[in-house]
Design a protein around this motif. Structure first.
Motif, PDB file in Angstrom:
ATOM      1  N   ILE A 246       0.872  -1.180   0.000  1.00 45.19           N
ATOM      2  CA  ILE A 246       0.000   0.000   0.000  1.00 45.19           C
ATOM      3  C   ILE A 246       0.908   1.229   0.000  1.00 45.19           C
ATOM      4  O   ILE A 246       1.808   1.343   0.839  1.00 45.19           O
ATOM      5  N   HIS A 247       0.687   2.130  -0.943  1.00 49.18           N
ATOM      6  CA  HIS A 247       1.492   3.345  -1.070  1.00 49.18           C
ATOM      7  C   HIS A 247       0.574   4.557  -1.022  1.00 49.18           C
ATOM      8  O   HIS A 247      -0.415   4.620  -1.750  1.00 49.18           O
ATOM      9  N   GLY A 248       0.900   5.522  -0.189  1.00 49.87           N
ATOM     10  CA  GLY A 248       0.105   6.747  -0.143  1.00 49.87           C
ATOM     11  C   GLY A 248       0.842   7.830   0.609  1.00 49.87           C
ATOM     12  O   GLY A 248       1.711   7.556   1.451  1.00 49.87           O
ATOM     13  N   GLY A 249       0.534   9.063   0.310  1.00 51.61           N
ATOM     14  CA  GLY A 249       1.123  10.183   1.031  1.00 51.61           C
ATOM     15  C   GLY A 249       2.438  10.649   0.444  1.00 51.61           C
ATOM     16  O   GLY A 249       3.029  10.013  -0.432  1.00 51.61           O
ATOM     17  N   THR A 250       2.875  11.785   0.951  1.00 48.70           N
ATOM     18  CA  THR A 250       4.109  12.401   0.474  1.00 48.70           C
ATOM     19  C   THR A 250       5.287  12.149   1.408  1.00 48.70           C
ATOM     20  O   THR A 250       6.416  12.513   1.108  1.00 48.70           O
ATOM     21  N   GLY A 251       5.006  11.578   2.563  1.00 50.24           N
ATOM     22  CA  GLY A 251       6.018  11.416   3.588  1.00 50.24           C
ATOM     23  C   GLY A 251       5.888  12.442   4.692  1.00 50.24           C
ATOM     24  O   GLY A 251       6.419  12.266   5.791  1.00 50.24           O
ATOM     25  N   ALA A 252       5.166  13.528   4.391  1.00 50.37           N
ATOM     26  CA  ALA A 252       4.927  14.559   5.409  1.00 50.37           C
ATOM     27  C   ALA A 252       3.745  14.154   6.274  1.00 50.37           C
ATOM     28  O   ALA A 252       2.804  13.509   5.816  1.00 50.37           O
ATOM     29  N   SER A 253       3.765  14.536   7.539  1.00 50.38           N
ATOM     30  CA  SER A 253       2.717  14.123   8.466  1.00 50.38           C
ATOM     31  C   SER A 253       1.535  15.071   8.500  1.00 50.38           C
ATOM     32  O   SER A 253       0.559  14.814   9.207  1.00 50.38           O
ATOM     33  N   ASN A 254       1.600  16.145   7.736  1.00 49.96           N
ATOM     34  CA  ASN A 254       0.511  17.134   7.788  1.00 49.96           C
ATOM     35  C   ASN A 254      -0.186  17.299   6.442  1.00 49.96           C
ATOM     36  O   ASN A 254      -0.777  18.337   6.163  1.00 49.96           O
ATOM     37  N   ILE A 255      -0.088  16.268   5.587  1.00 50.92           N
ATOM     38  CA  ILE A 255      -0.722  16.335   4.271  1.00 50.92           C
ATOM     39  C   ILE A 255      -1.650  15.145   4.095  1.00 50.92           C
ATOM     40  O   ILE A 255      -1.246  13.986   4.296  1.00 50.92           O
ATOM     41  N   ILE A 256      -2.892  15.422   3.742  1.00 49.43           N
ATOM     42  CA  ILE A 256      -3.818  14.373   3.319  1.00 49.43           C
ATOM     43  C   ILE A 256      -3.417  13.963   1.903  1.00 49.43           C
ATOM     44  O   ILE A 256      -3.268  14.817   1.027  1.00 49.43           O
ATOM     45  N   PRO A 257      -3.195  12.675   1.655  1.00 48.65           N
ATOM     46  CA  PRO A 257      -2.725  12.269   0.329  1.00 48.65           C
ATOM     47  C   PRO A 257      -3.793  12.454  -0.742  1.00 48.65           C
ATOM     48  O   PRO A 257      -4.996  12.410  -0.461  1.00 48.65           O
ATOM     49  N   GLY A 258      -3.330  12.650  -1.950  1.00 44.34           N
ATOM     50  CA  GLY A 258      -4.247  12.773  -3.076  1.00 44.34           C
ATOM     51  C   GLY A 258      -4.540  11.445  -3.744  1.00 44.34           C
ATOM     52  O   GLY A 258      -5.462  11.350  -4.559  1.00 44.34           O
ATOM     53  N   GLU A 259      -3.758  10.430  -3.380  1.00 44.54           N
ATOM     54  CA  GLU A 259      -3.955   9.123  -4.014  1.00 44.54           C
ATOM     55  C   GLU A 259      -3.377   8.031  -3.115  1.00 44.54           C
ATOM     56  O   GLU A 259      -2.400   8.255  -2.403  1.00 44.54           O
ATOM     57  N   VAL A 260      -3.991   6.872  -3.158  1.00 42.79           N
ATOM     58  CA  VAL A 260      -3.430   5.692  -2.512  1.00 42.79           C
ATOM     59  C   VAL A 260      -3.404   4.567  -3.542  1.00 42.79           C
ATOM     60  O   VAL A 260      -4.348   4.402  -4.333  1.00 42.79           O
ATOM     61  N   VAL A 261      -2.314   3.819  -3.554  1.00 43.75           N
ATOM     62  CA  VAL A 261      -2.136   2.737  -4.522  1.00 43.75           C
ATOM     63  C   VAL A 261      -1.975   1.421  -3.759  1.00 43.75           C
ATOM     64  O   VAL A 261      -1.175   1.331  -2.826  1.00 43.75           O
ATOM     65  N   VAL A 262      -2.730   0.432  -4.169  1.00 44.60           N
ATOM     66  CA  VAL A 262      -2.714  -0.881  -3.522  1.00 44.60           C
ATOM     67  C   VAL A 262      -2.342  -1.941  -4.555  1.00 44.60           C
ATOM     68  O   VAL A 262      -2.957  -2.014  -5.627  1.00 44.60           O
ATOM     69  N   ASP A 263      -1.331  -2.739  -4.225  1.00 41.63           N
ATOM     70  CA  ASP A 263      -0.980  -3.908  -5.036  1.00 41.63           C
ATOM     71  C   ASP A 263      -1.555  -5.138  -4.361  1.00 41.63           C
ATOM     72  O   ASP A 263      -1.402  -5.324  -3.149  1.00 41.63           O
ATOM     73  N   PHE A 264      -2.203  -5.987  -5.150  1.00 44.69           N
ATOM     74  CA  PHE A 264      -2.766  -7.207  -4.590  1.00 44.69           C
ATOM     75  C   PHE A 264      -2.619  -8.354  -5.577  1.00 44.69           C
ATOM     76  O   PHE A 264      -2.304  -8.155  -6.757  1.00 44.69           O
ATOM     77  N   ASN A 265      -2.854  -9.564  -5.067  1.00 40.98           N
ATOM     78  CA  ASN A 265      -2.701 -10.748  -5.905  1.00 40.98           C
ATOM     79  C   ASN A 265      -3.720 -11.810  -5.520  1.00 40.98           C
ATOM     80  O   ASN A 265      -3.993 -12.031  -4.342  1.00 40.98           O
ATOM     81  N   PHE A 266      -4.274 -12.451  -6.529  1.00 36.29           N
ATOM     82  CA  PHE A 266      -5.063 -13.671  -6.355  1.00 36.29           C
ATOM     83  C   PHE A 266      -4.195 -14.867  -6.703  1.00 36.29           C
ATOM     84  O   PHE A 266      -3.533 -14.878  -7.743  1.00 36.29           O
ATOM     85  N   ARG A 267      -4.178 -15.886  -5.839  1.00 35.02           N
ATOM     86  CA  ARG A 267      -3.744 -17.209  -6.227  1.00 35.02           C
ATOM     87  C   ARG A 267      -5.035 -18.019  -6.302  1.00 35.02           C
ATOM     88  O   ARG A 267      -5.655 -18.305  -5.272  1.00 35.02           O
ATOM     89  N   PHE A 268      -5.439 -18.353  -7.518  1.00 35.62           N
ATOM     90  CA  PHE A 268      -6.798 -18.857  -7.695  1.00 35.62           C
ATOM     91  C   PHE A 268      -6.816 -20.261  -8.275  1.00 35.62           C
ATOM     92  O   PHE A 268      -5.927 -20.676  -9.013  1.00 35.62           O
ATOM     93  N   CYS A 269      -7.854 -20.980  -7.890  1.00 30.34           N
ATOM     94  CA  CYS A 269      -8.003 -22.367  -8.299  1.00 30.34           C
ATOM     95  C   CYS A 269      -8.941 -22.462  -9.491  1.00 30.34           C
ATOM     96  O   CYS A 269      -9.423 -21.460 -10.021  1.00 30.34           O
ATOM     97  N   THR A 270      -9.224 -23.676  -9.905  1.00 32.95           N
ATOM     98  CA  THR A 270     -10.053 -23.890 -11.083  1.00 32.95           C
ATOM     99  C   THR A 270     -11.533 -23.621 -10.831  1.00 32.95           C
ATOM    100  O   THR A 270     -12.335 -23.677 -11.765  1.00 32.95           O
ATOM    101  N   GLU A 271     -11.904 -23.298  -9.592  1.00 28.68           N
ATOM    102  CA  GLU A 271     -13.287 -22.933  -9.301  1.00 28.68           C
ATOM    103  C   GLU A 271     -13.589 -21.478  -9.669  1.00 28.68           C
ATOM    104  O   GLU A 271     -14.753 -21.076  -9.701  1.00 28.68           O
TER     105      GLU A 271
END
Length: 386
Positions: A246-271
């Protein structure tokens, strides 16, 4: 002897995408057996991949063409980087015997399997040169890397010209304690996503002038975590959805971020299918009214070979050679079997124990080398009874 060929392969520093002469060595042995070999290079000059497709077509004419099957042994000549050389007890590209083990990068993953393929074919054809069975090898130097110019390229070429494959054994190190105690008769698929949720950046003291995408995402994220995607089946565990970053923010503690980025993965079966998983994720995001973009990457579809001709031939070979009743498994990561399964209905992975793969001081027990060769040879015999 399998060990000598394995040592010759280990001595070649074939870190992805380099082949370092491994395929040429194998090709020489196969050509001597009457195989017809093709070198299929792929990829940019900065990441040139070498692939081999080599096939021996039976000369038998007293068997109906439709009764003659093709078995493929598939594997990769590339290995992962060594890591710190100072931590190796011996040079990773100088095959070394120590305490009943053969050490070197690729000893288990998977140069010994490749050597065993070749020697098994040599032994089988020496005994039955006119056996009504086509035998092929598919090798690549791009399995441990991005796998964009390796086995998938060869499979696309074979599919384009209508090549028919019936059985495939991938030499991945599947065993746990002893060679043959576990084989893979399938693998889960992998589907990754990168989700960007947009808000409005602002001063953290004036939240009414901003819109926090982390807060907006949180309920949707909680819902995604709680979903039962499927219940699995007799061969596969339930499909798993996991956030990796999960990535978000500028690193500063007084800024509401304009975007958040989430990386995710499915390991999925034949169902489940990639399409059904995408639709369900998008439905949740739409339900929560998120301003978002979502990019998908399908790493591979799941494949499954239920008990049948190939599985039983492999089981019988292992039982005859070792006395073991092998365990069928679909656990672990992906393999090139996912590409081969798109044109071959029966794919099984069978190789030596995997406890040391990708580690410092990778090794294989000397006692596992010749049994692996004999198991591969017995599989050929079982698929082509006298």
């Amino acid at each position: 002897m399998t060990r000598r060929l394995a040592e010759a392969l280990i001595a070649r520093p074939s870190v992805t995408p380099r082949d370092a002469g491994c395929i040429d060595l194998i090709r020489e042995r196969l050509d001597a057996l009457g195989f017809a070999s093709e070198i299929i290079d792929s990829g940019p000059d900065s990441f040139r991949v070498r692939n081999l497709w080599s096939k021996r077509t039976t000369s038998r004419t007293d068997t109906a063409p439709e009764a003659i099957k093709t078995i493929v042994f598939a594997g990769h000549t590339d290995v992962v980087p060594t890591g710190p050389l100072a931590q190796w007890t011996s040079d990773p590209f100088l095959p070394t015997e120590r305490d009943g083990k053969l050490y070197g990068r690729g000893a288990s993953d998977m140069k010994t399997s490749i050597a065993a393929f070749v020697v098994a074919a040599e032994q089988f054809l020496a005994a039955r040169p006119d056996a009504p069975l086509n035998i092929a090898l598919l090798l690549t130097s791009d399995e441990e890397g991005p796998a964009l110019d390796g086995t998938v390229v060869v499979c696309e070429a074979l599919k384009a010209r209508g090549e028919t494959l019936d059985y495939c054994i991938v030499g991945e190190p599947t065993s746990v304690q002893r060679t043959g105690d576990m084989i893979k008769n399938g693998r889960r698929g992998t589907l990754s996503g990168r989700l960007a949720v947009r808000g409005i950046q602002g001063h953290i003291a004036y939240p009414h002038l901003a819109r926090n995408p982390v807060h907006e995402l949180a309920p949707a994220l909680a819902e995604l975590v709680a979903i039962e995607w499927d219940r699995g089946n007799a061969f596969f565990p339930p499909t798993s959805w996991q956030v990796s970053n999960i990535h978000g923010g500028t690193g500063a503690s007084n800024i509401i971020p304009g975007e958040v980025v989430v990386d995710f993965n499915f390991r999925f079966c034949t169902e489940s299918t990639p399409e059904s998983l995408r639709q369900r994720v998008e439905a949740v995001l739409q339900k929560h009214g998120l301003d978002h973009e979502l990019a998908w990457t399908l790493g591979g579809r799941p494949f499954l070979t239920p008990p049948g001709t190939l599985v039983e031939a492999v089981r019988a070979a292992i039982r005859a050679e070792t006395g073991l009743e092998t365990e069928l498994s679909t656990t672990g990561g992906t393999s090139d079997g996912r590409f081969i399964a798109q044109l071959c209905p029966q794919v099984v992975e069978l190789g030596p124990p995997n406890a040391s793969i990708h580690k410092i001081d990778e090794h294989i027990a000397l006692a596992d080398i010749e049994p692996l060769t004999r198991i591969y040879r017995r599989v050929l015999e079982n698929l082509c009874p006298a």
